[in-house]
Design a protein around this motif. Structure first.
Motif, PDB file in Angstrom:
ATOM      1  N   ARG A  56      58.187 -74.042 -93.997  1.00 49.71           N
ATOM      2  CA  ARG A  56      57.664 -75.385 -94.245  1.00 49.71           C
ATOM      3  C   ARG A  56      57.851 -75.744 -95.714  1.00 49.71           C
ATOM      4  NH1 ARG A  56      54.296 -73.122 -90.383  1.00 49.71           N
ATOM      5  NH2 ARG A  56      53.881 -74.464 -88.566  1.00 49.71           N
ATOM      6  N   ALA A  57      58.340 -76.940 -95.960  1.00 51.91           N
ATOM      7  CA  ALA A  57      58.492 -77.456 -97.320  1.00 51.91           C
ATOM      8  C   ALA A  57      57.966 -78.877 -97.372  1.00 51.91           C
ATOM      9  CB  ALA A  57      59.959 -77.418 -97.747  1.00 51.91           C
ATOM     10  N   ARG A  58      57.391 -79.239 -98.497  1.00 52.15           N
ATOM     11  CA  ARG A  58      56.871 -80.595 -98.678  1.00 52.15           C
ATOM     12  C   ARG A  58      57.787 -81.352 -99.631  1.00 52.15           C
ATOM     13  NH1 ARG A  58      52.710 -77.092 -98.192  1.00 52.15           N
ATOM     14  NH2 ARG A  58      51.091 -77.592 -96.654  1.00 52.15           N
ATOM     15  N   SER A  59      58.387 -82.415 -99.108  1.00 52.75           N
ATOM     16  CA  SER A  59      59.299 -83.229 -99.901  1.00 52.75           C
ATOM     17  C   SER A  59      58.723 -84.628-100.069  1.00 52.75           C
ATOM     18  CB  SER A  59      60.669 -83.313 -99.218  1.00 52.75           C
ATOM     19  OG  SER A  59      60.587 -84.101 -98.042  1.00 52.75           O
ATOM     20  N   GLU A  60      59.447 -85.470-100.804  1.00 51.88           N
ATOM     21  CA  GLU A  60      58.997 -86.846-101.000  1.00 51.88           C
ATOM     22  C   GLU A  60      58.925 -87.598 -99.678  1.00 51.88           C
ATOM     23  OE1 GLU A  60      61.392 -85.323-102.481  1.00 51.88           O
ATOM     24  OE2 GLU A  60      60.820 -85.172-104.595  1.00 51.88           O
ATOM     25  N   ALA A  61      59.726 -87.176 -98.694  1.00 50.60           N
ATOM     26  CA  ALA A  61      59.758 -87.840 -97.389  1.00 50.60           C
ATOM     27  C   ALA A  61      58.725 -87.285 -96.416  1.00 50.60           C
ATOM     28  CB  ALA A  61      61.153 -87.726 -96.779  1.00 50.60           C
ATOM     29  N   GLY A  62      57.997 -86.231 -96.818  1.00 51.43           N
ATOM     30  CA  GLY A  62      57.021 -85.618 -95.928  1.00 51.43           C
ATOM     31  C   GLY A  62      57.315 -84.151 -95.709  1.00 51.43           C
TER      32      GLY A  62
END
Length: 211
Positions: free
Chosen positions: A62-68
């Motif tokens: 799991r990674a958190r990016s600017e898009a979610g």
């Protein structure tokens, strides 16, 4: 890799436990060879699990990016030939199998510690399976994280005191302040795990490096 990735072993049956770790974006190395980027995770079977018992699992990132949030499940592979280049085939499922006991088995009494770089912290342990005379053991301290060269140094002698093992670990300057890292202690592994035993080892111990 632009974002930290949280990896976890999921889907294990009741009584089994899987570890989790973080792949930091600034430590990511592009894949080299057949194995690509390597990250260390553990699976712990119940102490009363029978030899030959199996458990299915999956590895989820799991990674958190600017898009979610971005969620991906790893594709299981079966290794057919160990040489360069290695030979793999996609598999429908990942399984862990209980092997016969080997070596000394220890468990962490505390799974969270904190300290500053250069400081020595104590890691209390209990013996699950050890020498018959109740003496000390030789253990390796390893980083349960990115890449297979994980040893922090040669194996150390850990003495028994008042029925408890206490391993001393000096936090190296290579661990950055403000982050938590995963350590594990194992029965005298080589610093390259491909040359060492596949177990036994403790579950990961989280160490918070303070400023």
């Amino acid at each position: 890799l632009k974002h930290d990735v949280e990896l976890a072993v999921e889907g294990l049956p009741e009584g089994w436990t899987g570890s989790a770790t973080t792949v930091f974006a600034d430590e990511y190395k592009p894949p080299r060879g057949a194995f690509g980027h390597k990250t260390f995770l553990t699976i712990t079977a119940p102490e009363d699990a029978a030899v030959g018992g199996m458990a299915e699992f999956r590895v989820v990132g799991r990674a958190r990016s600017e898009a979610g949030e971005i969620v991906r499940t790893a594709q299981p592979l079966t290794l057919y030939l160990w040489q360069e280049p290695n030979r793999f085939r996609p598999s429908p499922v990942s399984r862990a199998v209980v092997a016969r006991p080997q070596g000394v088995a220890v468990a962490a009494v505390r799974e969270e510690v904190a300290g500053r770089a250069g400081q020595t912290v104590n890691l209390p342990l209990r013996i699950v399976r050890g020498p018959a005379d109740g003496g000390g053991v030789k253990l390796s301290v390893n980083r349960a994280g990115t890449h297979f060269r994980c040893g922090f140094g040669p194996p150390v002698d850990v003495a028994m005191k008042d029925g408890e093992l206490m391993a001393a670990f000096t936090i190296p300057a290579s661990l950055k302040p403000g982050r938590s890292y995963d350590l594990l202690l194992a029965d005298a592994w080589s610093s390259e795990t491909r040359k060492g035993l596949p177990g036994p080892c403790t579950r990961p111990i989280s160490i918070r490096v303070e400023p």
